[in-house]
Design a protein around this motif. Structure first.
Motif, PDB file in Angstrom:
ATOM      1  N   GLY A  42     -17.320  16.601 -47.064  1.00 39.45           N
ATOM      2  CA  GLY A  42     -17.725  15.261 -47.581  1.00 39.45           C
ATOM      3  C   GLY A  42     -16.647  14.595 -48.653  1.00 39.45           C
ATOM      4  O   GLY A  42     -16.446  13.074 -48.177  1.00 39.45           O
ATOM      5  N   TYR A  43     -15.929  15.193 -49.016  1.00 46.42           N
ATOM      6  CA  TYR A  43     -14.555  14.545 -49.699  1.00 46.42           C
ATOM      7  C   TYR A  43     -13.532  13.748 -48.468  1.00 46.42           C
ATOM      8  O   TYR A  43     -13.173  12.724 -48.754  1.00 46.42           O
ATOM      9  CB  TYR A  43     -13.892  15.325 -50.537  1.00 46.42           C
ATOM     10  CG  TYR A  43     -12.675  14.969 -51.239  1.00 46.42           C
ATOM     11  CD1 TYR A  43     -12.588  13.944 -52.165  1.00 46.42           C
ATOM     12  CD2 TYR A  43     -11.349  15.299 -50.576  1.00 46.42           C
ATOM     13  CE1 TYR A  43     -11.354  13.601 -52.553  1.00 46.42           C
ATOM     14  CE2 TYR A  43     -10.233  14.909 -51.239  1.00 46.42           C
ATOM     15  CZ  TYR A  43     -10.342  13.816 -52.014  1.00 46.42           C
ATOM     16  OH  TYR A  43      -9.047  13.317 -52.759  1.00 46.42           O
TER      17      TYR A  43
ATOM     18  N   THR B  17     -14.364  13.018 -45.528  1.00 47.61           N
ATOM     19  CA  THR B  17     -14.989  11.823 -44.605  1.00 47.61           C
ATOM     20  C   THR B  17     -15.031  10.644 -45.592  1.00 47.61           C
ATOM     21  O   THR B  17     -14.667   9.562 -45.058  1.00 47.61           O
ATOM     22  CB  THR B  17     -16.657  12.290 -44.303  1.00 47.61           C
ATOM     23  OG1 THR B  17     -16.305  13.562 -43.808  1.00 47.61           O
ATOM     24  CG2 THR B  17     -17.416  11.365 -43.758  1.00 47.61           C
ATOM     25  N   SER B  18     -15.441  10.621 -47.125  1.00 45.52           N
ATOM     26  CA  SER B  18     -15.236   9.599 -47.788  1.00 45.52           C
ATOM     27  C   SER B  18     -13.991   8.967 -47.863  1.00 45.52           C
ATOM     28  O   SER B  18     -13.675   7.570 -47.799  1.00 45.52           O
ATOM     29  CB  SER B  18     -15.745   9.804 -49.205  1.00 45.52           C
ATOM     30  OG  SER B  18     -15.100  10.696 -49.865  1.00 45.52           O
ATOM     31  N   ARG B  19     -12.959   9.660 -47.979  1.00 46.65           N
ATOM     32  CA  ARG B  19     -11.418   9.143 -48.147  1.00 46.65           C
ATOM     33  C   ARG B  19     -11.219   8.541 -46.743  1.00 46.65           C
ATOM     34  O   ARG B  19     -10.514   7.302 -46.811  1.00 46.65           O
ATOM     35  CB  ARG B  19     -10.580  10.441 -48.148  1.00 46.65           C
ATOM     36  CG  ARG B  19     -10.645  11.094 -49.563  1.00 46.65           C
ATOM     37  CD  ARG B  19     -10.230  10.181 -50.558  1.00 46.65           C
ATOM     38  NE  ARG B  19      -8.683  10.074 -50.639  1.00 46.65           N
ATOM     39  CZ  ARG B  19      -8.034   9.248 -51.321  1.00 46.65           C
ATOM     40  NH1 ARG B  19      -8.566   8.641 -52.361  1.00 46.65           N
ATOM     41  NH2 ARG B  19      -6.701   9.096 -51.347  1.00 46.65           N
TER      42      ARG B  19
ATOM     43  N   TYR C  69     -13.039   7.453 -44.618  1.00 45.31           N
ATOM     44  CA  TYR C  69     -14.203   6.177 -44.321  1.00 45.31           C
ATOM     45  C   TYR C  69     -13.657   5.063 -45.209  1.00 45.31           C
ATOM     46  O   TYR C  69     -13.672   3.852 -44.701  1.00 45.31           O
ATOM     47  CB  TYR C  69     -15.550   6.581 -44.586  1.00 45.31           C
ATOM     48  CG  TYR C  69     -16.497   5.809 -44.138  1.00 45.31           C
ATOM     49  CD1 TYR C  69     -16.936   5.557 -43.049  1.00 45.31           C
ATOM     50  CD2 TYR C  69     -17.345   4.929 -45.060  1.00 45.31           C
ATOM     51  CE1 TYR C  69     -18.088   5.153 -42.362  1.00 45.31           C
ATOM     52  CE2 TYR C  69     -18.246   3.927 -44.800  1.00 45.31           C
ATOM     53  CZ  TYR C  69     -18.759   4.227 -43.499  1.00 45.31           C
ATOM     54  OH  TYR C  69     -19.611   3.375 -42.855  1.00 45.31           O
ATOM     55  N   LYS C  70     -13.369   5.369 -46.333  1.00 48.55           N
ATOM     56  CA  LYS C  70     -12.715   4.079 -47.433  1.00 48.55           C
ATOM     57  C   LYS C  70     -11.398   3.525 -46.845  1.00 48.55           C
ATOM     58  O   LYS C  70     -11.226   2.499 -47.237  1.00 48.55           O
ATOM     59  CB  LYS C  70     -12.687   4.685 -48.792  1.00 48.55           C
ATOM     60  CG  LYS C  70     -14.003   4.847 -49.619  1.00 48.55           C
ATOM     61  CD  LYS C  70     -13.725   5.448 -50.736  1.00 48.55           C
ATOM     62  CE  LYS C  70     -13.402   4.433 -51.671  1.00 48.55           C
ATOM     63  NZ  LYS C  70     -13.245   4.879 -53.117  1.00 48.55           N
TER      64      LYS C  70
ATOM     65  N   TRP D 134     -19.532   4.420 -47.903  1.00 51.61           N
ATOM     66  CA  TRP D 134     -18.700   5.522 -47.754  1.00 51.61           C
ATOM     67  C   TRP D 134     -19.483   6.640 -48.730  1.00 51.61           C
ATOM     68  O   TRP D 134     -19.375   7.878 -48.530  1.00 51.61           O
ATOM     69  CB  TRP D 134     -17.378   5.320 -48.708  1.00 51.61           C
ATOM     70  CG  TRP D 134     -17.541   4.900 -50.109  1.00 51.61           C
ATOM     71  CD1 TRP D 134     -17.551   3.710 -50.439  1.00 51.61           C
ATOM     72  CD2 TRP D 134     -17.337   5.928 -51.171  1.00 51.61           C
ATOM     73  NE1 TRP D 134     -17.422   3.683 -51.895  1.00 51.61           N
ATOM     74  CE2 TRP D 134     -17.518   4.756 -52.184  1.00 51.61           C
ATOM     75  CE3 TRP D 134     -17.495   7.313 -51.466  1.00 51.61           C
ATOM     76  CZ2 TRP D 134     -17.545   5.332 -53.594  1.00 51.61           C
ATOM     77  CZ3 TRP D 134     -17.414   7.381 -52.748  1.00 51.61           C
ATOM     78  CH2 TRP D 134     -17.370   6.656 -53.820  1.00 51.61           C
ATOM     79  N   LYS D 135     -20.371   6.280 -49.701  1.00 53.09           N
ATOM     80  CA  LYS D 135     -21.250   7.663 -50.262  1.00 53.09           C
ATOM     81  C   LYS D 135     -22.133   7.927 -49.395  1.00 53.09           C
ATOM     82  O   LYS D 135     -22.443   9.383 -49.557  1.00 53.09           O
ATOM     83  CB  LYS D 135     -21.867   6.666 -51.703  1.00 53.09           C
ATOM     84  CG  LYS D 135     -20.977   6.266 -52.574  1.00 53.09           C
ATOM     85  CD  LYS D 135     -21.611   5.807 -53.608  1.00 53.09           C
ATOM     86  CE  LYS D 135     -20.860   5.164 -54.862  1.00 53.09           C
ATOM     87  NZ  LYS D 135     -21.422   4.493 -55.958  1.00 53.09           N
ATOM     88  N   GLN D 136     -22.860   7.435 -48.762  1.00 48.58           N
ATOM     89  CA  GLN D 136     -23.908   7.770 -47.654  1.00 48.58           C
ATOM     90  C   GLN D 136     -23.010   8.599 -46.735  1.00 48.58           C
ATOM     91  O   GLN D 136     -23.722   9.715 -46.266  1.00 48.58           O
ATOM     92  CB  GLN D 136     -24.504   6.475 -46.847  1.00 48.58           C
ATOM     93  CG  GLN D 136     -25.612   7.145 -45.981  1.00 48.58           C
ATOM     94  CD  GLN D 136     -26.307   5.987 -45.219  1.00 48.58           C
ATOM     95  OE1 GLN D 136     -26.059   4.748 -45.469  1.00 48.58           O
ATOM     96  NE2 GLN D 136     -27.282   6.392 -44.186  1.00 48.58           N
ATOM     97  N   ALA D 137     -21.973   7.969 -46.046  1.00 52.68           N
ATOM     98  CA  ALA D 137     -21.293   8.946 -45.227  1.00 52.68           C
ATOM     99  C   ALA D 137     -20.797  10.397 -45.945  1.00 52.68           C
ATOM    100  O   ALA D 137     -20.992  11.536 -45.272  1.00 52.68           O
ATOM    101  CB  ALA D 137     -20.143   8.364 -44.686  1.00 52.68           C
ATOM    102  N   ALA D 138     -20.432  10.361 -47.027  1.00 52.40           N
ATOM    103  CA  ALA D 138     -19.847  11.655 -47.783  1.00 52.40           C
ATOM    104  C   ALA D 138     -21.226  12.728 -47.817  1.00 52.40           C
ATOM    105  O   ALA D 138     -21.030  13.741 -47.700  1.00 52.40           O
ATOM    106  CB  ALA D 138     -19.168  11.192 -48.859  1.00 52.40           C
TER     107      ALA D 138
END
Length: 72
Positions: free
Chosen positions: A6-7, A9-11, A13-14, A21-25
């Protein structure tokens, strides 16, 4: 495993200017381990169907959840 996925992915994605990005994480953190567990159980059912001794007994994955790590 899920938190690291999740971390990362959020990095990524951002970095690509994603807005959700929160939803993706969260989706990655919960879905990635679920898919891995599902594949593991599917393969275990196939091995169990062949009556192989290499199959993991059904109680073993649940035992890891209930294990008390504070015991000496």
């Amino acid at each position: 495993m899920g938190a690291v996925a999740g971390y990362n992915t959020s990095r990524i994605y951002k970095m690509m200017k994603g807005l959700l990005w929160k939803q993706a994480a969260l989706m990655t953190a919960f879905l990635f381990p679920s898919v891995i567990f599902g594949v593991f159980m599917f393969i275990d059912f196939l091995i169990l169907g062949q009556k192989s001794s290499g199959a993991v007994p059904f109680g073993n994955p649940g035992q890891f959840d209930c294990y008390d790590y504070n015991r000496a």
